[in-house]
Write an enzyme that holds these catalytic residues in place. Structure first.
Site, short mmCIF file in Angstrom:
data_model
loop_
_atom_site.label_atom_id
_atom_site.label_comp_id
_atom_site.label_asym_id
_atom_site.label_seq_id
_atom_site.Cartn_x
_atom_site.Cartn_y
_atom_site.Cartn_z
N GLU A 28 60.31 49.94 13.25
CA GLU A 28 59.54 50.99 13.92
C GLU A 28 60.12 51.14 15.32
OE1 GLU A 28 55.29 50.21 15.17
OE2 GLU A 28 55.01 51.34 13.33
N GLN A 46 61.46 66.16 24.12
CA GLN A 46 62.81 66.51 23.69
C GLN A 46 63.54 65.23 23.29
OE1 GLN A 46 64.84 69.32 26.30
NE2 GLN A 46 66.70 68.10 26.17
N ARG A 58 79.04 57.98 31.14
CA ARG A 58 78.17 59.12 31.42
C ARG A 58 77.15 58.70 32.47
NH1 ARG A 58 78.48 62.96 26.92
NH2 ARG A 58 79.72 62.07 25.24
N HIS A 61 72.84 59.90 36.41
CA HIS A 61 72.11 61.16 36.47
C HIS A 61 70.60 60.98 36.51
CE1 HIS A 61 75.59 62.34 33.61
NE2 HIS A 61 75.96 62.60 34.84
N LYS A 71 62.80 58.34 30.24
CA LYS A 71 63.70 58.30 29.08
C LYS A 71 63.48 57.01 28.30
CE LYS A 71 67.37 60.78 31.49
NZ LYS A 71 68.75 60.72 31.98
N HIS A 118 70.31 57.23 35.70
CA HIS A 118 70.66 56.61 34.42
C HIS A 118 72.11 56.91 34.08
CE1 HIS A 118 70.94 56.70 29.92
NE2 HIS A 118 70.58 55.46 30.16
N TYR A 131 68.16 59.43 22.98
CA TYR A 131 67.05 59.18 23.89
C TYR A 131 66.01 60.28 23.81
CZ TYR A 131 70.21 61.85 27.02
OH TYR A 131 71.07 62.76 27.57
N GLU A 142 69.33 68.94 38.37
CA GLU A 142 70.20 67.77 38.21
C GLU A 142 70.52 67.12 39.56
OE1 GLU A 142 73.74 69.27 36.32
OE2 GLU A 142 73.02 68.66 34.35
N ASP A 171 80.86 64.37 36.67
CA ASP A 171 80.57 63.01 37.10
C ASP A 171 81.56 62.49 38.13
OD1 ASP A 171 78.35 62.99 35.51
OD2 ASP A 171 79.21 61.73 33.94
#
Length: 184
Positions: A28, A46, A58, A61, A71, A118, A131, A142, A171
């Protein structure tokens, strides 16, 4: 499901109970009641997913208000080094980071509330990172900090050389932490 606190207030590591047999496994990954009991009162709106090769970096951000996001991150396949940086100005751990290896094998998840930058580094080819977020993506909201900021001094991973990293143009031009004005 085991939900544990990290050294940075608000960040939580989630380790689901995994049932394995000769067919594979079952677990789960989300339970609203258990998350709420652990202090995660999130309304996820989302789901996002990325596919990356080894060395893809990545981040770092976030989104500013009113589009800030909490998140819940995990890896379905492959492995990443996941990073969360505290950018809550009133926090005792402002500017500090927490790192955790997330993989398709360990099934760990990390809850990152709003007020954190993150990012992640992919440690294996064909990694699928997913995520759930508590707010919609808004390009105008952003914010970020350069991945190799000297003040934050993140230990990304010594097995991947800097020249091997795969970074987006976006980035590569993020500001240094000393020039960053946190909205949190």
């Amino acid at each position: 499901m085991n939900i544990t606190e990290t050294p940075i207030s608000g960040l939580l590591v989630i380790e689901p109970k995994v049932w394995k047999d000769n067919r594979g496994y079952f677990y789960e990954s989300y339970n609203s009641k258990l998350f709420s009991q652990a202090g995660i009162d999130a309304n996820f709106v989302q789901d996002n997913q990325s596919f990356s090769q080894k060395g893809a970096l990545r981040g770092l951000h976030a989104q500013r208000n009113p589009f800030e996001q909490g998140k819940l991150v995990r890896v379905l396949q492959g492995k990443v080094l996941d990073i969360a940086v505290d950018i809550r100005k009133q926090s005792d751990t402002y500017g500090q980071y927490f790192s955790l290896e997330l993989s398709g094998d360990n099934h760990k998840q990390l809850w990152i509330p709003s007020g954190f930058l993150h990012g992640f580094l992919t440690l294996e080819d064909d990694t699928i990172f997913t995520y759930k977020v508590t707010n919609y993506y808004d390009k105008a909201s952003e914010i970020g900090v350069i991945w190799n900021d000297a003040d934050i001094d993140i230990n990304w991973n010594s097995s991947i050389q800097e020249e091997e990293l795969l970074l987006s143009e976006k980035d590569l031009v993020l500001p240094a932490f000393k020039d960053f004005d946190s909205p949190f």
